[in-house]
Design a protein around this motif. Structure first.
Motif, PDB file in Angstrom:
ATOM      1  N   SER A  59       0.804  -1.259   0.090  1.00 25.31           N
ATOM      2  CA  SER A  59       0.001   0.148   0.063  1.00 25.31           C
ATOM      3  C   SER A  59       0.910   1.354   0.039  1.00 25.31           C
ATOM      4  CB  SER A  59      -0.874   0.055   1.214  1.00 25.31           C
ATOM      5  OG  SER A  59      -1.540   1.114   1.370  1.00 25.31           O
ATOM      6  N   PRO A  60       0.458   2.506  -0.770  1.00 30.23           N
ATOM      7  CA  PRO A  60       1.110   3.548  -0.735  1.00 30.23           C
ATOM      8  C   PRO A  60       0.789   4.366   0.583  1.00 30.23           C
ATOM      9  CG  PRO A  60      -0.714   3.731  -2.450  1.00 30.23           C
ATOM     10  CD  PRO A  60      -0.531   2.336  -1.970  1.00 30.23           C
ATOM     11  N   GLU A  61      -0.187   4.029   1.390  1.00 32.11           N
ATOM     12  CA  GLU A  61      -0.560   4.922   2.181  1.00 32.11           C
ATOM     13  C   GLU A  61       0.424   4.937   3.573  1.00 32.11           C
ATOM     14  OE1 GLU A  61      -4.591   3.843   3.389  1.00 32.11           O
ATOM     15  OE2 GLU A  61      -5.537   3.639   1.657  1.00 32.11           O
ATOM     16  N   PRO A  62       0.831   3.762   4.098  1.00 25.31           N
ATOM     17  CA  PRO A  62       1.613   4.077   5.341  1.00 25.31           C
ATOM     18  C   PRO A  62       2.792   4.748   5.160  1.00 25.31           C
ATOM     19  CG  PRO A  62       1.789   1.775   4.830  1.00 25.31           C
ATOM     20  CD  PRO A  62       0.815   2.589   3.717  1.00 25.31           C
ATOM     21  N   LEU A  63       3.376   5.010   6.259  1.00 21.38           N
ATOM     22  CA  LEU A  63       4.661   5.725   6.179  1.00 21.38           C
ATOM     23  C   LEU A  63       5.731   4.685   6.467  1.00 21.38           C
ATOM     24  CD1 LEU A  63       6.468   8.474   6.410  1.00 21.38           C
ATOM     25  CD2 LEU A  63       5.999   8.530   8.791  1.00 21.38           C
TER      26      LEU A  63
ATOM     27  N   ARG B   6      13.212  10.784  27.280  1.00 25.48           N
ATOM     28  CA  ARG B   6      12.394  11.409  28.306  1.00 25.48           C
ATOM     29  C   ARG B   6      12.391  13.045  27.755  1.00 25.48           C
ATOM     30  NH1 ARG B   6      14.338   7.444  32.149  1.00 25.48           N
ATOM     31  NH2 ARG B   6      12.615   6.122  32.627  1.00 25.48           N
ATOM     32  N   GLY B   7      13.474  13.487  27.239  1.00 24.72           N
ATOM     33  CA  GLY B   7      13.396  14.890  26.999  1.00 24.72           C
ATOM     34  C   GLY B   7      12.917  15.264  25.495  1.00 24.72           C
ATOM     35  N   LEU B   8      12.560  14.388  24.601  1.00 22.13           N
ATOM     36  CA  LEU B   8      12.336  14.455  23.267  1.00 22.13           C
ATOM     37  C   LEU B   8      10.786  14.308  23.119  1.00 22.13           C
ATOM     38  CD1 LEU B   8      15.092  12.393  21.720  1.00 22.13           C
ATOM     39  CD2 LEU B   8      15.065  14.735  21.745  1.00 22.13           C
ATOM     40  N   PRO B   9      10.414  14.977  22.265  1.00 24.03           N
ATOM     41  CA  PRO B   9       8.812  14.975  21.777  1.00 24.03           C
ATOM     42  C   PRO B   9       8.509  13.735  21.310  1.00 24.03           C
ATOM     43  CG  PRO B   9      10.034  16.337  19.950  1.00 24.03           C
ATOM     44  CD  PRO B   9      10.874  16.039  21.158  1.00 24.03           C
ATOM     45  N   GLU B  10       7.331  13.204  21.280  1.00 26.04           N
ATOM     46  CA  GLU B  10       6.640  12.055  20.588  1.00 26.04           C
ATOM     47  C   GLU B  10       6.223  12.194  19.306  1.00 26.04           C
ATOM     48  OE1 GLU B  10       4.433  10.091  23.856  1.00 26.04           O
ATOM     49  OE2 GLU B  10       6.423   9.021  24.519  1.00 26.04           O
ATOM     50  N   PHE B  11       6.024  10.900  18.782  1.00 25.97           N
ATOM     51  CA  PHE B  11       5.338  11.133  17.382  1.00 25.97           C
ATOM     52  C   PHE B  11       4.094  10.309  17.524  1.00 25.97           C
ATOM     53  CE2 PHE B  11       9.548  11.814  16.338  1.00 25.97           C
ATOM     54  CZ  PHE B  11       9.491  12.729  15.515  1.00 25.97           C
ATOM     55  N   THR B  12       2.723  10.508  16.943  1.00 26.20           N
ATOM     56  CA  THR B  12       1.590   9.903  16.879  1.00 26.20           C
ATOM     57  C   THR B  12       1.911   8.639  15.871  1.00 26.20           C
ATOM     58  OG1 THR B  12       0.837  11.234  14.870  1.00 26.20           O
ATOM     59  CG2 THR B  12       0.277  12.074  17.107  1.00 26.20           C
ATOM     60  N   ALA B  13       0.705   7.844  16.046  1.00 20.33           N
ATOM     61  CA  ALA B  13       1.025   6.592  15.025  1.00 20.33           C
ATOM     62  C   ALA B  13       1.155   6.881  13.533  1.00 20.33           C
ATOM     63  CB  ALA B  13      -0.294   5.732  15.391  1.00 20.33           C
ATOM     64  N   ASP B  14       0.645   7.938  13.297  1.00 16.64           N
ATOM     65  CA  ASP B  14       0.600   8.433  11.831  1.00 16.64           C
ATOM     66  C   ASP B  14       1.829   9.207  11.497  1.00 16.64           C
ATOM     67  OD1 ASP B  14      -0.008  10.694  12.732  1.00 16.64           O
ATOM     68  OD2 ASP B  14      -1.753  11.068  11.793  1.00 16.64           O
ATOM     69  N   GLY B  15       2.732   9.325  12.480  1.00 15.03           N
ATOM     70  CA  GLY B  15       4.103   9.896  12.164  1.00 15.03           C
ATOM     71  C   GLY B  15       4.107  11.264  12.448  1.00 15.03           C
ATOM     72  N   ARG B  16       2.889  11.943  12.882  1.00 16.08           N
ATOM     73  CA  ARG B  16       3.151  13.435  13.225  1.00 16.08           C
ATOM     74  C   ARG B  16       3.799  13.663  14.511  1.00 16.08           C
ATOM     75  NH1 ARG B  16      -2.678  15.574  12.978  1.00 16.08           N
ATOM     76  NH2 ARG B  16      -3.098  13.406  13.593  1.00 16.08           N
ATOM     77  N   PRO B  17       4.391  15.135  14.791  1.00 17.24           N
ATOM     78  CA  PRO B  17       4.839  15.274  16.006  1.00 17.24           C
ATOM     79  C   PRO B  17       3.591  15.338  17.003  1.00 17.24           C
ATOM     80  CG  PRO B  17       5.843  16.643  14.565  1.00 17.24           C
ATOM     81  CD  PRO B  17       4.627  15.865  13.843  1.00 17.24           C
ATOM     82  N   ALA B  18       3.467  14.457  18.127  1.00 18.55           N
ATOM     83  CA  ALA B  18       2.312  14.428  19.065  1.00 18.55           C
ATOM     84  C   ALA B  18       1.888  15.995  19.499  1.00 18.55           C
ATOM     85  CB  ALA B  18       2.811  13.544  20.392  1.00 18.55           C
TER      86      ALA B  18
END
Length: 290
Positions: free
Chosen positions: A218-222, A270-282
């Motif tokens: 699929s072309p959809e996921p990262l 612990r000092g870094l931002p997280e990403f959502t399941a779709d790859g965006r910064p949380a």
């Protein structure tokens, strides 16, 4: 979570669920293992396993890792649910691993302890026919078909043991959530780049009729190269196809990546931002939702 009265064991609820987990936890020993009650399987149970096996094995060429395809026959009988002791006769000779029966999902520390001792927990109940296409909690088909074949691969088998050892350290450091993401995006939903192209090696993909072709074609996921800092910062969802996959070049690369001491890595994470399941910064996703 409710305690089971017979043993005091605490079953694990998979994801957000209001119902108690499936499985008879009164059978569980202190380490959550129990005996496989093979005689209790019905003809319908064996038929369900056989039909699942046939469906998934037919999809493997061009989608699954060649190492997985090569090892799959070592599970033995496909027309019935295998006896675990028969699988262990072959598995122990190959990589000194063995599978052990558990009534269902188990807590993190007993899980890590089993892996660290080269014992892979396999749920012994199987989904009902009406759940043929999807079951929330891992059943015997997911655990056996999805996970066990690659335990015949020496390098991958060593990685899983190392993960268990790392899990025990992560529990002491309060870092289980970060490490669980590595398990999710490798052992459950990992992709590998082979000579003939992208292939799946994660058990969650290999045991899913829909996600196997989706994850590879699929072309959809990262799809991102596996890198520890990014992988352990990426959240995941359990009830949809993955929106992000991490790709390795070899099982040796996977093993080598986990040779380092993760304690400094956890502090950095612990000092870094997280990403959502779709790859965006949380943080960006939270702002958009607000």
């Amino acid at each position: 979570m409710a305690q089971t009265p017979a043993t005091g064991q605490t079953p694990v609820v998979y994801g957000a669920s209001d119902r108690p987990p499936r499985g008879d936890y009164s059978r569980a020993r202190e380490d959550y293992t129990c005996e496989q009650n093979w005689a209790a399987y019905t003809a319908t149970d064996h038929d369900t396993y056989h039909r699942l096996y046939q469906r998934q094995s037919a999809q493997l060429p061009g989608l699954a890792s060649q190492a997985f395809i090569d090892a799959l026959p070592l599970l033995g009988a496909k027309e019935r649910i295998p006896r675990f002791e028969e699988v262990n006769e072959r598995l122990y000779k190959a990589t000194r691993w063995e599978i052990v029966t558990v009534p269902g999902l188990i807590p993190e520390v007993p899980f890590f302890q089993l892996l660290a001792n080269r014992k892979f927990p396999v749920t012994d109940w199987i989904r009902k026919p009406e759940e043929f296409d999807y079951v929330v909690e891992p059943d015997v088909f997911h655990d056996l078909f999805g996970h066990v074949p690659l335990l015949f691969n020496p390098v991958f088998a060593d990685y899983v043991q190392r993960y268990g050892e790392g899990g025990l350290k992560a529990e002491r450091l309060g870092a289980c959530e970060m490490l669980s993401r590595l398990y999710w995006y490798t052992i459950e939903f990992g992709l590998i780049r082979e000579a003939d192209g992208l292939r799946a090696y994660g058990a969650g993909i290999l045991s899913s009729a829909g996600e196997l072709p989706y994850s590879v074609r699929s072309p959809e996921p990262l799809r991102l190269p596996l890198e520890l800092l990014r992988t352990m910062r990426t959240r995941y969802k359990i009830d949809t196809y993955q929106q992000t996959y991490f790709v390795i070049d070899s099982f040796q690369q996977l093993f080598d990546l986990t040779a380092q001491d993760f304690a400094p890595l956890y502090e950095q994470l612990r000092g870094l931002p997280e990403f959502t399941a779709d790859g965006r910064p949380a943080s960006e996703a939270a702002t958009a939702a607000g």
